[in-house]
Scaffold this active site. Structure first.
Site, PDB file in Angstrom:
ATOM      1  N   TYR A   1       0.823  -1.205   0.000  1.00  0.00           N
ATOM      2  CA  TYR A   1       0.000   0.000   0.000  1.00  0.00           C
ATOM      3  C   TYR A   1       0.855   1.252   0.000  1.00  0.00           C
ATOM      4  O   TYR A   1       2.071   1.186   0.186  1.00  0.00           O
ATOM      5  CB  TYR A   1      -0.960   0.000   1.202  1.00  0.00           C
ATOM      6  CG  TYR A   1      -0.324   0.304   2.546  1.00  0.00           C
ATOM      7  CD1 TYR A   1       0.533  -0.596   3.171  1.00  0.00           C
ATOM      8  CD2 TYR A   1      -0.572   1.508   3.192  1.00  0.00           C
ATOM      9  CE1 TYR A   1       1.108  -0.308   4.398  1.00  0.00           C
ATOM     10  CE2 TYR A   1      -0.001   1.797   4.418  1.00  0.00           C
ATOM     11  CZ  TYR A   1       0.835   0.882   5.017  1.00  0.00           C
ATOM     12  OH  TYR A   1       1.409   1.180   6.233  1.00  0.00           O
TER      13      TYR A   1
ATOM     14  N   ARG B   1       8.192   4.495  -4.525  1.00  0.00           N
ATOM     15  CA  ARG B   1       8.230   3.517  -3.421  1.00  0.00           C
ATOM     16  C   ARG B   1       7.213   2.402  -3.670  1.00  0.00           C
ATOM     17  O   ARG B   1       7.463   1.231  -3.348  1.00  0.00           O
ATOM     18  CB  ARG B   1       7.965   4.214  -2.083  1.00  0.00           C
ATOM     19  CG  ARG B   1       8.146   3.271  -0.893  1.00  0.00           C
ATOM     20  CD  ARG B   1       8.092   3.994   0.433  1.00  0.00           C
ATOM     21  NE  ARG B   1       6.794   4.600   0.658  1.00  0.00           N
ATOM     22  CZ  ARG B   1       6.525   5.435   1.656  1.00  0.00           C
ATOM     23  NH1 ARG B   1       7.470   5.752   2.533  1.00  0.00           N
ATOM     24  NH2 ARG B   1       5.324   5.944   1.813  1.00  0.00           N
TER      25      ARG B   1
ATOM     26  N   ARG C   1      -8.054 -20.961  -1.071  1.00  0.00           N
ATOM     27  CA  ARG C   1      -6.990 -20.555  -0.160  1.00  0.00           C
ATOM     28  C   ARG C   1      -5.797 -21.484  -0.316  1.00  0.00           C
ATOM     29  O   ARG C   1      -5.910 -22.683  -0.075  1.00  0.00           O
ATOM     30  CB  ARG C   1      -7.480 -20.592   1.295  1.00  0.00           C
ATOM     31  CG  ARG C   1      -6.421 -20.084   2.264  1.00  0.00           C
ATOM     32  CD  ARG C   1      -6.824 -20.188   3.726  1.00  0.00           C
ATOM     33  NE  ARG C   1      -5.762 -19.674   4.571  1.00  0.00           N
ATOM     34  CZ  ARG C   1      -4.681 -20.363   4.935  1.00  0.00           C
ATOM     35  NH1 ARG C   1      -4.520 -21.622   4.540  1.00  0.00           N
ATOM     36  NH2 ARG C   1      -3.749 -19.803   5.696  1.00  0.00           N
TER      37      ARG C   1
ATOM     38  N   HIS D   1      -1.277 -21.158   0.013  1.00  0.00           N
ATOM     39  CA  HIS D   1      -0.113 -20.276   0.158  1.00  0.00           C
ATOM     40  C   HIS D   1       0.531 -20.010  -1.200  1.00  0.00           C
ATOM     41  O   HIS D   1       0.958 -18.909  -1.484  1.00  0.00           O
ATOM     42  CB  HIS D   1       0.921 -20.900   1.105  1.00  0.00           C
ATOM     43  CG  HIS D   1       0.530 -20.815   2.541  1.00  0.00           C
ATOM     44  ND1 HIS D   1       1.431 -20.852   3.577  1.00  0.00           N
ATOM     45  CD2 HIS D   1      -0.678 -20.684   3.136  1.00  0.00           C
ATOM     46  CE1 HIS D   1       0.808 -20.756   4.725  1.00  0.00           C
ATOM     47  NE2 HIS D   1      -0.478 -20.665   4.480  1.00  0.00           N
TER      48      HIS D   1
ATOM     49  N   LYS E   1       6.416  -1.651   1.815  1.00  0.00           N
ATOM     50  CA  LYS E   1       5.235  -1.115   2.500  1.00  0.00           C
ATOM     51  C   LYS E   1       4.106  -2.135   2.367  1.00  0.00           C
ATOM     52  O   LYS E   1       3.210  -2.006   1.529  1.00  0.00           O
ATOM     53  CB  LYS E   1       4.855   0.252   1.916  1.00  0.00           C
ATOM     54  CG  LYS E   1       4.033   1.080   2.867  1.00  0.00           C
ATOM     55  CD  LYS E   1       4.134   2.541   2.547  1.00  0.00           C
ATOM     56  CE  LYS E   1       3.089   3.366   3.267  1.00  0.00           C
ATOM     57  NZ  LYS E   1       3.103   3.283   4.718  1.00  0.00           N
TER      58      LYS E   1
ATOM     59  N   GLU F   1      11.991   2.653  14.298  1.00  0.00           N
ATOM     60  CA  GLU F   1      11.046   3.710  13.897  1.00  0.00           C
ATOM     61  C   GLU F   1       9.789   3.559  14.745  1.00  0.00           C
ATOM     62  O   GLU F   1       9.726   2.719  15.639  1.00  0.00           O
ATOM     63  CB  GLU F   1      10.720   3.589  12.403  1.00  0.00           C
ATOM     64  CG  GLU F   1      10.111   2.262  12.014  1.00  0.00           C
ATOM     65  CD  GLU F   1       9.890   2.114  10.500  1.00  0.00           C
ATOM     66  OE1 GLU F   1       9.803   3.132   9.807  1.00  0.00           O
ATOM     67  OE2 GLU F   1       9.796   0.961  10.039  1.00  0.00           O
TER      68      GLU F   1
HETATM   69  N1  PMP Z   1       7.466   4.042   9.039  1.00  0.00           N
HETATM   70  C1  PMP Z   1       6.324   3.343   9.010  1.00  0.00           C
HETATM   71  C2  PMP Z   1       6.304   1.981   9.616  1.00  0.00           C
HETATM   72  C3  PMP Z   1       5.160   3.890   8.432  1.00  0.00           C
HETATM   73  O1  PMP Z   1       4.024   3.181   8.390  1.00  0.00           O
HETATM   74  C4  PMP Z   1       5.206   5.209   7.910  1.00  0.00           C
HETATM   75  C5  PMP Z   1       3.965   5.837   7.330  1.00  0.00           C
HETATM   76  N2  PMP Z   1       3.797   5.509   5.994  1.00  0.00           N
HETATM   77  C6  PMP Z   1       6.419   5.901   7.954  1.00  0.00           C
HETATM   78  C7  PMP Z   1       7.533   5.289   8.527  1.00  0.00           C
HETATM   79  C8  PMP Z   1       6.539   7.285   7.383  1.00  0.00           C
HETATM   80  O2  PMP Z   1       6.612   7.228   5.978  1.00  0.00           O
HETATM   81  P1  PMP Z   1       6.098   8.439   5.070  1.00  0.00           P
HETATM   82  O3  PMP Z   1       6.842   9.648   5.520  1.00  0.00           O
HETATM   83  O4  PMP Z   1       6.453   8.031   3.709  1.00  0.00           O
HETATM   84  O5  PMP Z   1       4.627   8.562   5.296  1.00  0.00           O
END
Ligand code: PMP
Length: 284
Positions: A32, A51, A97, A99, A146, A178
């Site tokens: 996403y 990205r 379903r 894998h 992502k 993070e």
């Molecule tokens: N880290 C994570 C785990 C996130 O989900 C996000 C939000 N998308 C970010 C960092 C920040 O990324 P961005 O600045 O691209 O929104």
């Protein structure tokens, strides 16, 4: 009306349906993006789309669409303005379903939007600072993708809320990575420190912009390993994300950061950030 996009069609959210065998639903086999639009115009859209390509490539999902046109139309159908646009692509459904998957599945493409704050109105006094906790990073080792497999992120933010905090900062092998949905910055004696870009964190679009602005305005920064003591002993702590921008963290594990208020370097960065956004969006 809340109009969403699903597989080529714009329709009211309540009419959008996907298969129970969709691999995004069954396995989180999907990726996403979340992109801010201000006054109907995408902010750092190309960076988000790059990205997205990185995430799709990592999952070997092959899909060519004119993303910009698709999303612009969705924003227009939702009245434009200040919106956060969510775009999800799953590997699709094989009607069962399993894998394993065949390479010829038709991906599911879904997008929707929600209102976000107005960068043209808000000053630093309007930004709510947040409280954070520190907890273990239980995620996999491809956090640069992502992916919608967000269970660890969901559990830690719930843990934060149970402790009257807003955000969970995660730590792996003694190093901060993070937040549950944001990148992390620690400020000490006028220098911005942030964890190095690696597969242990998401390459945040907002993180890149903060470092770019720091560079352009002579604010020193370093991408380094950060431990718990560096965080607690910081003068300032910030988090960043596309929908929240750059936000000050005033306490971590109930311990005040700096003097417990919004820091002076945060205010400078907020101003630089807002000015950059407004210039990019208006050309002035
Ligand atoms: N880290 C994570 C785990 C996130 O989900 C996000 C939000 N998308 C970010 C960092 C920040 O990324 P961005 O600045 O691209 O929104």
């Amino acid at each position: 009306m809340n109009i969403v996009y699903l597989n080529g069609v714009y329709l009211p959210a309540e009419d959008a349906k996907i298969s129970v065998f969709d691999r995004g639903f069954l396995f989180g086999d999907s990726v996403y993006e979340v992109m801010p639009y201000y006054q109907g115009v995408g902010f750092r859209l190309q960076e988000h789309l790059e990205r997205l390509q990185h995430s799709l490539r990592a999952l070997q999902i092959q899909l060519e669409l004119d993303w910009e046109t698709l999303l612009d139309e969705l924003v227009w159908q939702n009245g434009g303005g200040n919106l956060s646009v969510y775009l999800q692509i799953t590997r699709g459904s094989a009607g069962k379903r399993s894998h394993s998957y065949a390479d010829d599945l038709q991906p599911t493409v879904f997008a929707c939007c929600t209102p976000i704050r107005d960068i043209y109105k808000d000053g630093p006094e309007d930004i709510e600072p947040i409280r954070a906790i520190v907890t273990a990073d239980l995620r996999w080792h491809r956090c640069d993708i992502k992916s919608t497999c967000l269970l660890p992120n969901i559990l830690v933010v719930h843990q934060a809320q149970a402790q009257q905090a807003d955000e969970a900062l995660m730590m792996r092998d003694g190093k901060l990575t993070e937040g549950s949905s944001c990148n992390l910055f620690v400020i000490q004696r006028g220098v911005i420190y942030t964890p190095k870009r690696s597969s242990e964190i998401l390459g945040g679009i907002t993180r890149e912009l903060i470092l770019q602005l720091a560079d352009e305005h002579g604010i020193p920064y370093q991408e380094v390993d950060l431990d718990y003591d560096a965080l607690i002993g910081a003068d300032e702590v910030w988090i960043s994300s596309s929908t929240r921008g750059v936000v000050p963290v005033i306490s971590v594990d109930d311990q005040p950061i700096g003097d417990g208020g919004k820091g002076p370097l945060w205010k400078d960065m907020f101003e630089l950030f807002t000015r950059y956004q407004q210039k990019l969006m208006t050309g002035m």
